[in-house]
Design a protein around this motif. Structure first.
Motif, PDB file in Angstrom:
ATOM      1  N   ALA A  24     -71.754 -32.607 -58.532  1.00 19.69           N
ATOM      2  CA  ALA A  24     -72.614 -31.503 -58.828  1.00 19.69           C
ATOM      3  C   ALA A  24     -71.492 -29.982 -57.799  1.00 19.69           C
ATOM      4  N   ASP A  25     -70.363 -30.332 -57.158  1.00 18.51           N
ATOM      5  CA  ASP A  25     -69.919 -28.809 -56.537  1.00 18.51           C
ATOM      6  C   ASP A  25     -68.759 -28.938 -57.396  1.00 18.51           C
ATOM      7  N   LEU A  26     -68.348 -29.268 -58.274  1.00 17.45           N
ATOM      8  CA  LEU A  26     -67.537 -28.784 -59.074  1.00 17.45           C
ATOM      9  C   LEU A  26     -67.481 -27.123 -59.396  1.00 17.45           C
ATOM     10  N   PRO A  27     -66.606 -26.845 -59.647  1.00 16.98           N
ATOM     11  CA  PRO A  27     -66.541 -25.306 -59.537  1.00 16.98           C
ATOM     12  C   PRO A  27     -68.620 -24.790 -60.037  1.00 16.98           C
ATOM     13  N   PRO A  28     -69.127 -24.188 -59.788  1.00 14.32           N
ATOM     14  CA  PRO A  28     -68.194 -23.020 -58.633  1.00 14.32           C
ATOM     15  C   PRO A  28     -68.301 -23.401 -57.245  1.00 14.32           C
ATOM     16  N   GLY A  29     -68.274 -24.273 -57.190  1.00 15.71           N
ATOM     17  CA  GLY A  29     -68.075 -24.985 -55.300  1.00 15.71           C
ATOM     18  C   GLY A  29     -68.990 -25.352 -54.759  1.00 15.71           C
ATOM     19  N   ASN A  30     -69.137 -25.194 -53.097  1.00 12.59           N
ATOM     20  CA  ASN A  30     -70.306 -25.964 -52.616  1.00 12.59           C
ATOM     21  C   ASN A  30     -71.687 -25.171 -52.808  1.00 12.59           C
ATOM     22  N   ASN A  83     -53.313 -31.421 -54.497  1.00 13.66           N
ATOM     23  CA  ASN A  83     -55.279 -31.238 -54.681  1.00 13.66           C
ATOM     24  C   ASN A  83     -55.593 -31.980 -55.865  1.00 13.66           C
ATOM     25  N   GLY A  84     -55.363 -33.360 -55.358  1.00 13.12           N
ATOM     26  CA  GLY A  84     -56.020 -34.525 -56.555  1.00 13.12           C
ATOM     27  C   GLY A  84     -54.762 -34.709 -57.308  1.00 13.12           C
ATOM     28  N   ALA A  85     -55.015 -35.400 -58.307  1.00 18.46           N
ATOM     29  CA  ALA A  85     -53.916 -36.213 -59.560  1.00 18.46           C
ATOM     30  C   ALA A  85     -53.379 -34.848 -60.403  1.00 18.46           C
ATOM     31  N   LEU A  86     -54.964 -34.559 -60.985  1.00 12.26           N
ATOM     32  CA  LEU A  86     -55.345 -33.220 -61.906  1.00 12.26           C
ATOM     33  C   LEU A  86     -53.668 -32.083 -61.711  1.00 12.26           C
ATOM     34  N   GLU A  87     -54.409 -31.515 -60.149  1.00 11.68           N
ATOM     35  CA  GLU A  87     -53.245 -30.785 -59.966  1.00 11.68           C
ATOM     36  C   GLU A  87     -51.310 -30.831 -59.902  1.00 11.68           C
ATOM     37  N   ALA A  88     -51.975 -32.065 -59.542  1.00 11.50           N
ATOM     38  CA  ALA A  88     -50.193 -32.910 -59.581  1.00 11.50           C
ATOM     39  C   ALA A  88     -49.763 -33.413 -61.500  1.00 11.50           C
ATOM     40  N   LEU A  89     -50.549 -33.876 -61.935  1.00 13.83           N
ATOM     41  CA  LEU A  89     -50.105 -33.607 -63.303  1.00 13.83           C
ATOM     42  C   LEU A  89     -49.804 -32.163 -64.307  1.00 13.83           C
ATOM     43  N   ASN A  90     -50.592 -31.200 -63.716  1.00 22.32           N
ATOM     44  CA  ASN A  90     -50.631 -29.884 -64.214  1.00 22.32           C
ATOM     45  C   ASN A  90     -49.417 -29.980 -63.667  1.00 22.32           C
ATOM     46  N   LEU A  91     -48.940 -29.550 -61.867  1.00 20.06           N
ATOM     47  CA  LEU A  91     -47.969 -28.617 -62.121  1.00 20.06           C
ATOM     48  C   LEU A  91     -46.304 -29.478 -62.201  1.00 20.06           C
ATOM     49  N   CYS A  92     -46.447 -31.142 -62.533  1.00 24.35           N
ATOM     50  CA  CYS A  92     -45.405 -31.581 -63.232  1.00 24.35           C
ATOM     51  C   CYS A  92     -44.987 -31.242 -64.857  1.00 24.35           C
ATOM     52  N   LEU A  93     -46.232 -31.199 -65.716  1.00 20.23           N
ATOM     53  CA  LEU A  93     -45.858 -30.203 -66.809  1.00 20.23           C
ATOM     54  C   LEU A  93     -45.237 -29.096 -66.694  1.00 20.23           C
ATOM     55  N   MET A  94     -45.899 -28.007 -65.932  1.00 23.22           N
ATOM     56  CA  MET A  94     -45.314 -26.708 -65.383  1.00 23.22           C
ATOM     57  C   MET A  94     -43.645 -27.140 -65.579  1.00 23.22           C
ATOM     58  N   THR A 139     -61.930 -21.014 -54.151  1.00 17.20           N
ATOM     59  CA  THR A 139     -60.675 -21.905 -54.572  1.00 17.20           C
ATOM     60  C   THR A 139     -59.685 -22.421 -53.567  1.00 17.20           C
ATOM     61  N   ASN A 140     -59.337 -22.954 -53.853  1.00 14.85           N
ATOM     62  CA  ASN A 140     -57.970 -23.182 -52.180  1.00 14.85           C
ATOM     63  C   ASN A 140     -57.523 -22.267 -51.561  1.00 14.85           C
ATOM     64  N   ARG A 145     -63.400 -21.624 -65.627  1.00 10.52           N
ATOM     65  CA  ARG A 145     -63.163 -23.060 -66.243  1.00 10.52           C
ATOM     66  C   ARG A 145     -61.757 -23.327 -65.895  1.00 10.52           C
ATOM     67  N   LEU A 146     -60.400 -22.111 -66.059  1.00 14.06           N
ATOM     68  CA  LEU A 146     -59.159 -22.575 -65.233  1.00 14.06           C
ATOM     69  C   LEU A 146     -59.673 -23.475 -64.356  1.00 14.06           C
ATOM     70  N   LYS A 147     -59.798 -23.244 -62.989  1.00 13.34           N
ATOM     71  CA  LYS A 147     -60.115 -23.628 -61.553  1.00 13.34           C
ATOM     72  C   LYS A 147     -60.276 -25.085 -62.881  1.00 13.34           C
ATOM     73  N   LEU A 148     -61.220 -25.257 -63.345  1.00 14.53           N
ATOM     74  CA  LEU A 148     -61.436 -26.806 -63.406  1.00 14.53           C
ATOM     75  C   LEU A 148     -60.821 -28.035 -64.334  1.00 14.53           C
ATOM     76  N   MET A 149     -59.434 -26.851 -64.615  1.00 15.62           N
ATOM     77  CA  MET A 149     -58.968 -27.193 -65.285  1.00 15.62           C
ATOM     78  C   MET A 149     -57.884 -27.809 -64.838  1.00 15.62           C
ATOM     79  N   THR A 150     -57.291 -26.639 -63.957  1.00 18.94           N
ATOM     80  CA  THR A 150     -56.556 -26.754 -63.309  1.00 18.94           C
ATOM     81  C   THR A 150     -56.212 -27.718 -61.506  1.00 18.94           C
ATOM     82  N   THR A 151     -56.791 -27.231 -61.151  1.00 15.41           N
ATOM     83  CA  THR A 151     -57.133 -28.451 -59.761  1.00 15.41           C
ATOM     84  C   THR A 151     -58.799 -29.337 -59.423  1.00 15.41           C
ATOM     85  N   LEU A 152     -59.275 -28.762 -60.370  1.00 15.83           N
ATOM     86  CA  LEU A 152     -60.884 -29.156 -60.641  1.00 15.83           C
ATOM     87  C   LEU A 152     -61.879 -29.096 -59.670  1.00 15.83           C
TER      88      LEU A 152
END
Lengths: 476, 476
Positions: B143-149, A176-187, B175-176, B336-343
């Motif tokens: 605009a649709d960054l979390p919390p979503g559409n 799900n985007g590079a952000l997830e790729a980077l996070n998974l690699c770090l984990m 979420t995904n 916030r966790l959503k934004l940080m991990t998969t945007l």
């Protein structure tokens, strides 16, 4: 100055002077109201400002506390030596307050992390998505569990071939985007408590990931022109038990710096010597202004230690959330983490991008996009020269869509950010790009939007604000 | 028996007898070849089997090791008392080997976690996706960054209204898929080392998340008919520092059990008393055979402690990867966790589902889907009664698409799984549903696929295999 701003400034002085200790609880809203004779709304807005400045943090149902790091002096990290200690990170509150402020509609998005979506072939991509989602096999739900849509991985693999690199599609994990790729690699390569080397200034998401996963960051200085300081990295590898590096080798965020081929080779060799994996964030690589894609560090990796992460979010389809990792010897682990955390990227989005890559004219689009960005950079540089004061230093990136400005030492970029937002302009203040909230006199500007009178005016506004007394640290 | 099976069985006996200790290294492939005079392929396939049985684990470039838990005796967990100790979890190898085996094309997917995609209105949904992706604003990326559409969250909020519940769209984080929602909720309320209560048998993804996040699991027994044992949970809350619960209250995976309204109320009260959050996995709730949606525990929550997670993956759009969390007082943290991990979840996928929910006839589709599943359950129950031996006990779920079979005590479900795969039938063996690999004589069957001669034949095959000597533990 509004009443709430005056109140916030008064409290900020108390915090900065140390008379309220880091970590201690701030007076309650009720106390503030009684003590200063202000309304509830004023008290609340003052705390909101303090939070935005990174000086206090709200804890759920418990009030406000003085933020760790709130007293960090406003000076730059030394340029060529790694910090003496690796530290835990406390970045998210600051980043989120800045991102939230910049989201408001009507703001000129010089602080945005994305280029203008107008530069992307979204109608053509929508046709690919429509066709692919009609044609996609219902059974692909199961079959396309990690590592992802086969056609898409084939197309990604072919793009590596275009760079002269061999990345078999079996080793590409779609995310799900590079952000997830980077996070998974770090984990995949760390455990709580491990030390991770990051760039300073660097992409705040790396700091957020480190905070979230209970890791510790060691910050390696980045020269705005030549990029990562390899001597500092070598020293850090000697003095800290570094378990992974997270670096951006092309058009680095926020400086725009690119490592030369020689430096990339030296980086890969240095890390191989220490058996330390490199998470290589290369999301801007395709946006090169020179004729050729600047080879990533991956190209020189002989040991499967480089995890190359990229996406289509900066070049084609920001909202589709499709990225990937080529994770070398860690591929299986990354695949499993993907399966465990989000299962799979959206199947129609994957199929749509695969269709576009095959039939939509991606290379032609990229050529056009690169030319647009380069033209916009020229406009931005000219406007900066014309409208900002003389003391401002600006980088000259060879790709991407960020420039990094070093403003006169006395400038407070957080204050500049706040005042700019009030005048309808966002920017990305330096302190969000390091764990120690350094780079207090720096800002990142985005030139990924078509040039217009509005953008020109926004630069002019910044020039005016640089003369504003509170921005020049007059109230400190 | 093939040569590699014989070899694997011989090695399995050595492991089970304890003559090779848990955690110790197995002989190398080269040693096995020399010692047993077998080919490389035979040696490799034997290890593959041992891995599939959960007896050994491969470590990268280091060979095979005896798995922790490989010597777990084949007995069921006591039904009404929580385990004396909370333990770290080691489930993924077993789960992945089972999932991988079931992925092969042509296998009758009785072990699948998904219903047949043929039951979903995929062409109609593709039209919604095509229209929405043409119409979606390019700016929605930001605009649709979390919390979503927004449109999607409004539609989800309306579905809660349909249940008589009020969930403002501001509190819905897209979420995904539900898997990400559940993982984010778990991260929001735990720190490494914390104890989390899960169901036993229960959804293996909960165990994987606990393993990944360095948490410890305390397993609460689930009665196949009445669901979670609340007395056991009360006892666990007394004896363990439980920081969160992850339970499935409707049509539980794997048993199909649903908690009564009384039990849901009691559960919510019990957790409120201990101030312990509940991560409520309700992905099957819409698949009810009774007229009404069985109210989730969320409906009785007065303290914002229930985090209700669901998705469209089991009811409409398995591949779109769109789910959500209503995370109560933890909403901001989850966002916030959503934004940080998969945007963000895929924007066109969100917009497509929102369009379908508004115009596509979701309720009509659900009525048809429920009727199909109920008819398939009747066929499955009849076939089980006709084709499986008398000693088999099967649950009678009021929704979803899983039945849980308790086979005669002597049956080894892992062996049954292995032999069934060889005959073209998958099933989900009991041991993947608990950290201790218990439920060795249980299997989960999926009735989410249209009934056919092929499915009927698959049940017949299972009946035949239940007489197979190795399945009856004869070689132990």
């Amino acid at each position: 100055m509004n009443r709430y701003e005056a109140l916030a400034n008064a409290m900020a002085r108390e915090i900065r002077s140390g008379s309220i200790a880091a970590g201690s609880r701030m007076p309650s809203l009720r106390q503030i109201i009684a003590q200063h004779g202000v309304s509830q709304s004023t008290a609340f807005r003052a705390y909101y400002l303090l939070e935005e400045w990174g000086l206090v943090r709200a804890r759920e149902r418990s009030g406000y506390y003085v933020a760790r790091g709130a007293k960090v002096p406003a000076e730059k990290a030394p340029p060529a030596t790694p910090p003496a200690q690796s530290g835990s990170v406390d970045i998210s509150d600051l980043v989120f307050s800045v991102l939230d402020a910049a989201k408001h509609p009507g703001i000129v998005p010089l602080g945005s992390a994305f280029p203008s979506p107008q530069l992307f072939p979204l109608p053509r991509l929508a046709r690919s998505l429509a066709r692919a989602s009609r044609l996609v096999s219902p059974w692909s739900t199961v079959a396309d569990l990690p590592p992802g849509n086969e056609q898409l991985r084939r197309q990604i693999s072919l793009r590596y071939v275009g760079m002269g690199l061999s990345q078999p599609m079996e080793e590409i994990v779609v995310t799900n985007g590079a952000l997830e790729a980077l996070n998974l690699c770090l984990m995949a390569v760390t455990r709580p408590g491990d030390v991770v080397a990051v760039e300073s200034p660097g992409f705040y998401a790396a700091l957020q990931a480190i905070e979230r996963l209970d890791l510790r960051a060691v910050e390696i200085p980045v020269d705005p022109a030549s990029g990562l300081d390899l001597d500092a990295l070598a020293a850090a590898l000697q003095t800290h038990p570094v378990r992974a590096c997270w670096f951006m080798t092309n058009f680095q965020n926020p400086t725009g710096a690119t490592l030369s081929i020689e430096k990339k080779k030296a980086l890969v060799e240095l890390l191989a010597k220490h058996d330390v994996p490199l998470i290589e964030d290369d999301v801007y690589g395709e946006l090169h202004f020179q004729p050729e894609y600047p080879l990533p560090a991956l190209a020189f990796d002989k040991h499967g230690l480089v995890m190359h992460c990229s996406s289509f979010s900066k070049t084609l389809a920001p909202g589709y959330r499709i990225g990937w990792a080529c994770a070398g010897r860690f591929t299986d682990k990354v695949q499993r983490l993907k399966l465990m955390t989000t299962l799979s990227a959206s199947i129609p989005a994957q199929a749509g991008i695969a269709d576009y890559l095959q039939y939509g004219g991606y290379d032609k689009h990229l050529r056009k996009l690169r030319a647009s960005l380069q033209a916009q950079l020229r406009e931005m540089e000219a406007a900066i020269a014309r409208l900002l004061p003389r003391g401002v230093r600006v980088t000259h990136p060879a790709g991407g869509y960020f420039v990094w400005l070093e403003l006169p030492e006395a400038i407070d970029a957080m204050q500049l950010h706040r005042l700019a937002i009030e005048r309808g302009v966002s920017l990305a203040p330096g302190p969000i790009f390091s764990a120690s909230h350094a780079f207090t006199n720096c800002v990142r500007l985005n030139f990924g939007h078509p040039w217009s009178q509005k953008v020109e005016h926004a630069i002019r506004t910044l020039g005016e604000l640089l003369d504003h007394p509170s921005v020049r640290g007059a109230d400190r």
